[in-house]
Scaffold this active site. Structure first.
Site, PDB file in Angstrom:
ATOM      1  N   ASP A  74     -20.481  38.020 -10.713  1.00  0.00           N
ATOM      2  CA  ASP A  74     -20.616  38.498  -9.337  1.00  0.00           C
ATOM      3  C   ASP A  74     -21.870  37.871  -8.756  1.00  0.00           C
ATOM      4  O   ASP A  74     -22.884  37.738  -9.447  1.00  0.00           O
ATOM      5  CB  ASP A  74     -20.703  40.025  -9.289  1.00  0.00           C
ATOM      6  CG  ASP A  74     -20.349  40.550  -7.903  1.00  0.00           C
ATOM      7  OD1 ASP A  74     -19.485  39.962  -7.230  1.00  0.00           O
ATOM      8  OD2 ASP A  74     -20.941  41.561  -7.470  1.00  0.00           O
ATOM      9  N   THR A  75     -21.786  37.470  -7.487  1.00  0.00           N
ATOM     10  CA  THR A  75     -22.901  36.743  -6.850  1.00  0.00           C
ATOM     11  C   THR A  75     -23.268  37.388  -5.531  1.00  0.00           C
ATOM     12  O   THR A  75     -22.410  37.894  -4.820  1.00  0.00           O
ATOM     13  CB  THR A  75     -22.474  35.274  -6.583  1.00  0.00           C
ATOM     14  OG1 THR A  75     -22.382  34.595  -7.827  1.00  0.00           O
ATOM     15  CG2 THR A  75     -23.495  34.550  -5.715  1.00  0.00           C
ATOM     16  N   GLY A 155     -18.147  29.612   1.178  1.00  0.00           N
ATOM     17  CA  GLY A 155     -19.036  30.743   1.464  1.00  0.00           C
ATOM     18  C   GLY A 155     -20.194  30.349   2.376  1.00  0.00           C
ATOM     19  O   GLY A 155     -19.999  29.751   3.436  1.00  0.00           O
TER      20      GLY A 155
HETATM   21  P1  IMP Z   1     -18.461  35.980  -5.877  1.00  0.00           P
HETATM   22  O1  IMP Z   1     -19.007  37.177  -6.540  1.00  0.00           O
HETATM   23  O2  IMP Z   1     -18.651  34.719  -6.667  1.00  0.00           O
HETATM   24  O3  IMP Z   1     -17.077  36.147  -5.380  1.00  0.00           O
HETATM   25  O4  IMP Z   1     -19.382  35.758  -4.579  1.00  0.00           O
HETATM   26  C1  IMP Z   1     -19.517  36.728  -3.557  1.00  0.00           C
HETATM   27  C2  IMP Z   1     -19.787  36.044  -2.239  1.00  0.00           C
HETATM   28  O5  IMP Z   1     -21.050  35.339  -2.321  1.00  0.00           O
HETATM   29  C3  IMP Z   1     -18.767  34.983  -1.864  1.00  0.00           C
HETATM   30  O6  IMP Z   1     -17.715  35.536  -1.127  1.00  0.00           O
HETATM   31  C4  IMP Z   1     -19.577  34.032  -1.021  1.00  0.00           C
HETATM   32  O7  IMP Z   1     -19.659  34.507   0.289  1.00  0.00           O
HETATM   33  C5  IMP Z   1     -20.953  34.101  -1.647  1.00  0.00           C
HETATM   34  N1  IMP Z   1     -21.121  33.012  -2.641  1.00  0.00           N
HETATM   35  C6  IMP Z   1     -21.018  33.111  -3.995  1.00  0.00           C
HETATM   36  N2  IMP Z   1     -21.256  31.925  -4.572  1.00  0.00           N
HETATM   37  C7  IMP Z   1     -21.505  31.069  -3.555  1.00  0.00           C
HETATM   38  C8  IMP Z   1     -21.812  29.676  -3.517  1.00  0.00           C
HETATM   39  O8  IMP Z   1     -21.909  28.973  -4.535  1.00  0.00           O
HETATM   40  N3  IMP Z   1     -22.005  29.155  -2.289  1.00  0.00           N
HETATM   41  C9  IMP Z   1     -21.921  29.873  -1.135  1.00  0.00           C
HETATM   42  N4  IMP Z   1     -21.615  31.158  -1.126  1.00  0.00           N
HETATM   43  C10 IMP Z   1     -21.412  31.754  -2.324  1.00  0.00           C
END
Ligand code: IMP
Length: 205
Positions: A74-75, A155
């Site tokens: 998760d990011t 993103g």
């Molecule tokens: P996830 O947990 O990887 O799905 O990330 C959650 C949200 O963070 C995504 O929907 C993006 O908006 C943003 N995000 C995560 N990784 C990246 C990246 O490498 N570049 C740009 N936005 C990111």
């Protein structure tokens, strides 16, 4: 450290880009199965209040229902002048549709007139292996640009300028992003643990 050599593990994601990224890194060493490969077509809801909670709940979901050892990520984009927002809510910052254009628009207006543009992407990977939970963190510092630039990535990439670069993540070569990104750093720690049993680089930068 892992008790025995790991041949196969599940990455709790439907994201083909993330799967091919890690498969390329561990090629010939560990087989990585995606959710579709184990017959899981569910969208696992991210109901936690932190990145750690969300990564763990996705990994636990797979372990409990499918029985596989598993990891999940998760990011969040954490902006200093906004007290770490949008953080865990990054994907739905401008609303439930999760439209990246709307998210960037909202962030740029929240930062209008603010000179402190410092921010970071922070990725958490939760691993469940042999009934134990492990967390790995990857952080990349940078700044939020004043307008969108570049056409690649996804993103918030068009407005994030990683430290040490003038270009946004959507302008740099993908090989650069895959080397320095939050996810690449967290993945490197996970892979080091899975392959070598080392956890010297877990939480923290
Ligand atoms: P996830 O947990 O990887 O799905 O990330 C959650 C949200 O963070 C995504 O929907 C993006 O908006 C943003 N995000 C995560 N990784 C990246 C990246 O490498 N570049 C740009 N936005 C990111």
């Amino acid at each position: 450290m892992p008790e025995q050599k790991i041949n196969k593990i599940v990455f709790a994601t439907h994201n083909a880009h993330k799967l091919s990224e890690i498969r390329e890194i561990v090629k010939g060493q560990i087989e990585i199965l995606g959710l579709t490969d184990i017959g899981c077509h569910d969208e696992i809801e991210e109901t936690g209040n932190t990145l750690e909670e969300n990564a763990l709940l996705k990994a636990k979901y797979v372990k409990e229902r499918y029985g596989y050892d598993c990891f999940a990520d998760d990011t969040g984009l954490e902006v200093d002048a906004l007290g770490g927002e949008p953080g865990v809510y990054s994907s739905r910052y401008a609303g439930p549709s999760g439209d990246p254009e709307e998210n960037m628009k909202k962030l740029l207006s929240a930062l209008q007139g603010i000179d402190n543009r410092s921010a970071q992407f922070r990725a958490i990977i939760a691993l469940i292996l042999n009934e134990e939970e492990h967390l790995f963190e990857g952080v990349i510092r940078g700044t939020i640009a004043r307008e969108r630039r570049g056409g690649s990535g996804f993103g918030y990439d068009p407005i994030f300028v990683p430290e040490g670069y003038d270009q946004t993540f959507a302008e740099v070569d993908l090989s650069v992003k895959n080397r320095v990104s939050h996810r690449a750093l967290a993945m490197a720690k996970l892979i080091d643990f899975l392959l070598n049993g080392k956890k010297i680089l877990s939480l923290g930068r």
